[in-house]
Design an enzyme around this catalytic site. Sequence first.
Site, PDB file in Angstrom:
ATOM      1  N   ASP A  57       0.805   3.371  -2.704  1.00  0.00           N
ATOM      2  CA  ASP A  57       0.416   4.363  -3.786  1.00  0.00           C
ATOM      3  C   ASP A  57       0.901   4.925  -4.434  1.00  0.00           C
ATOM      4  OD1 ASP A  57      -2.611   3.798  -3.758  1.00  0.00           O
ATOM      5  OD2 ASP A  57      -2.362   3.621  -1.671  1.00  0.00           O
ATOM      6  N   HIS A  67      -2.621  -4.344  -2.949  1.00  0.00           N
ATOM      7  CA  HIS A  67      -3.387  -4.954  -2.022  1.00  0.00           C
ATOM      8  C   HIS A  67      -2.945  -6.184  -2.155  1.00  0.00           C
ATOM      9  CE1 HIS A  67      -7.433  -1.277  -0.973  1.00  0.00           C
ATOM     10  NE2 HIS A  67      -5.569  -0.765  -1.262  1.00  0.00           N
ATOM     11  N   HIS A  96      -8.903  -1.356  -9.554  1.00  0.00           N
ATOM     12  CA  HIS A  96      -8.119   0.083  -9.446  1.00  0.00           C
ATOM     13  C   HIS A  96      -6.244   0.136  -9.619  1.00  0.00           C
ATOM     14  CE1 HIS A  96     -11.274   1.359  -5.531  1.00  0.00           C
ATOM     15  NE2 HIS A  96     -11.694   1.416  -6.781  1.00  0.00           N
ATOM     16  N   ASP A 137      -7.682  -4.127  -6.396  1.00  0.00           N
ATOM     17  CA  ASP A 137      -6.315  -2.932  -6.485  1.00  0.00           C
ATOM     18  C   ASP A 137      -5.555  -4.154  -6.572  1.00  0.00           C
ATOM     19  OD1 ASP A 137      -4.155  -0.976  -5.421  1.00  0.00           O
ATOM     20  OD2 ASP A 137      -6.386  -0.183  -4.766  1.00  0.00           O
ATOM     21  N   TRP A 174     -14.865  -0.621   0.780  1.00  0.00           N
ATOM     22  CA  TRP A 174     -13.575  -0.851   1.271  1.00  0.00           C
ATOM     23  C   TRP A 174     -13.613   0.026   2.874  1.00  0.00           C
ATOM     24  CZ3 TRP A 174      -9.866   2.523   3.201  1.00  0.00           C
ATOM     25  CH2 TRP A 174      -8.689   1.779   3.993  1.00  0.00           C
ATOM     26  N   ASP A 198      -6.425   4.687  -8.669  1.00  0.00           N
ATOM     27  CA  ASP A 198      -6.181   4.998  -6.626  1.00  0.00           C
ATOM     28  C   ASP A 198      -5.067   4.905  -5.836  1.00  0.00           C
ATOM     29  OD1 ASP A 198      -6.873   4.621  -4.351  1.00  0.00           O
ATOM     30  OD2 ASP A 198      -7.780   2.908  -4.141  1.00  0.00           O
ATOM     31  N   ASP A 210       1.648  -1.324  -0.058  1.00  0.00           N
ATOM     32  CA  ASP A 210       0.090  -0.435  -0.658  1.00  0.00           C
ATOM     33  C   ASP A 210       0.972   1.193  -0.789  1.00  0.00           C
ATOM     34  OD1 ASP A 210      -1.384  -0.087  -1.320  1.00  0.00           O
ATOM     35  OD2 ASP A 210      -2.996   0.419   0.116  1.00  0.00           O
ATOM     36  N   LYS A 216      -7.880  -6.507   1.051  1.00  0.00           N
ATOM     37  CA  LYS A 216      -6.659  -5.470   1.094  1.00  0.00           C
ATOM     38  C   LYS A 216      -5.855  -5.878   1.911  1.00  0.00           C
ATOM     39  CE  LYS A 216      -4.801  -1.178   2.331  1.00  0.00           C
ATOM     40  NZ  LYS A 216      -4.829   0.222   2.484  1.00  0.00           N
ATOM     41  N   GLU A 241     -13.796  -4.477  -2.082  1.00  0.00           N
ATOM     42  CA  GLU A 241     -12.101  -4.217  -1.960  1.00  0.00           C
ATOM     43  C   GLU A 241     -11.800  -4.752  -1.150  1.00  0.00           C
ATOM     44  OE1 GLU A 241      -8.798  -0.380  -3.019  1.00  0.00           O
ATOM     45  OE2 GLU A 241     -10.838  -0.066  -2.290  1.00  0.00           O
TER      46      GLU A 241
END
Length: 416
Positions: free
Chosen positions: A294, A260, A284, A257, A185, A324, A292, A226, A224
Amino acid sequence: MNEKQILQAYEIARERYAAIGVDTDKAVEILEKTPISLHCWQTDDVIGFESKAGLSGGIQTTGNYPGRARNIDEVRADVKFAKSLLAGTQRLNLHEIYGDFGGKFVDRDQCGPEHFQSWIEWAKENGMKLDFNSTSFGHPKSGDLSLANPDPAIREFWIEHTKRCRRIADAMGKAQGDPCIMNIWVHDGSKDLTVERMRYRQIFAESLDEILKEDLPGMKTCLEAKLFGIGLESYTVGSHDFVAGYCATRKLMYTLDTGHYEQTENVSDMVASLLLFVPELMLHVSRPVRWDSDHVTIMNDQTLDLFKEMVRADALDRCHIGLDYFDASINRIGAYVIGTRATQKCILSALLEPLAKLREYEDAGKGFQRLALLEEAKSLPFGAVFDYFNCKNGVPVGEGFIPEIERYEREVTSKR
């Protein structure tokens, strides 16, 4: 709840699920064997051991809860303790900046398997297998563009770094007798408008082609996508469209992910679409509260749908699962355990769907029956099966892990 009560509740649940054609013993067995890759960067807020500079390049950690791991020994101790509270199978996912550099500065185009040999040995001693990531952020040469940089000197630096990371992953995979999944990524993008979208993506594709030339049988590479990065909001080189096209044409694993994508997108719907064109998926698992962000993974509709789609597509053996997120606002080990258990709950819920009956209804055009069974399945005694899964594996049941983490905080992390 004592062990006798847990087993009694499980027997009732097993009979109830059996009545609709679901084998709970088989579901538990599959869950036990399904690895979840723990992300080492939850222990220390993605700082690593290269320098103390912290994050830059489109990402950031929020919060300053006491007890962050400060060195390789503390990271390993925290991961080991978190693992002791978890049933099933865990792997460990490392970023390149977490190498055992012996207190010396090793630039990223100079890293090698020797800097991760102690990790390979530690993982073997602790019954874990390793996954890996190249690290393009938080470096003087990161800037806004790395692998997509028109400057040959900067681009070649990151190409060399990524090549070396693949060789590290290959060494890990060969040592553990199981492929190491290495994720690529990069944060590359632009804060404001750009007129060179095509140019940067063409450079990125050429860089990736150069990186992937080397055949390394001990590892698998994934790429990956995003949506955007902080400070890089207007344009992302490695967008979903780019990565989907690249992985499909190069037969490369796609890293999906869950943080993302647009919040209104149904990420679970991407599973079946992507698996028609790419060989495997790396998941992820994260929780975007605002884009994003997280946050710690929980058992919400988005995560449930993701794993239900994976099981419904008979794709469990083509999907690799990792966490993640990096939450520094709460106890970091608590974040590990909550997120892993939530992911396991979602996988188990998917495995406990009466899929055979649902498919039978669907094939017969019985829409009412299908919807009715999907709704009734929501109130089946899923919790009793999850309690049994944890009890069977000798880890705390229910909220029993809370006092264990509180004790570790009193005795270990609060003294850092």
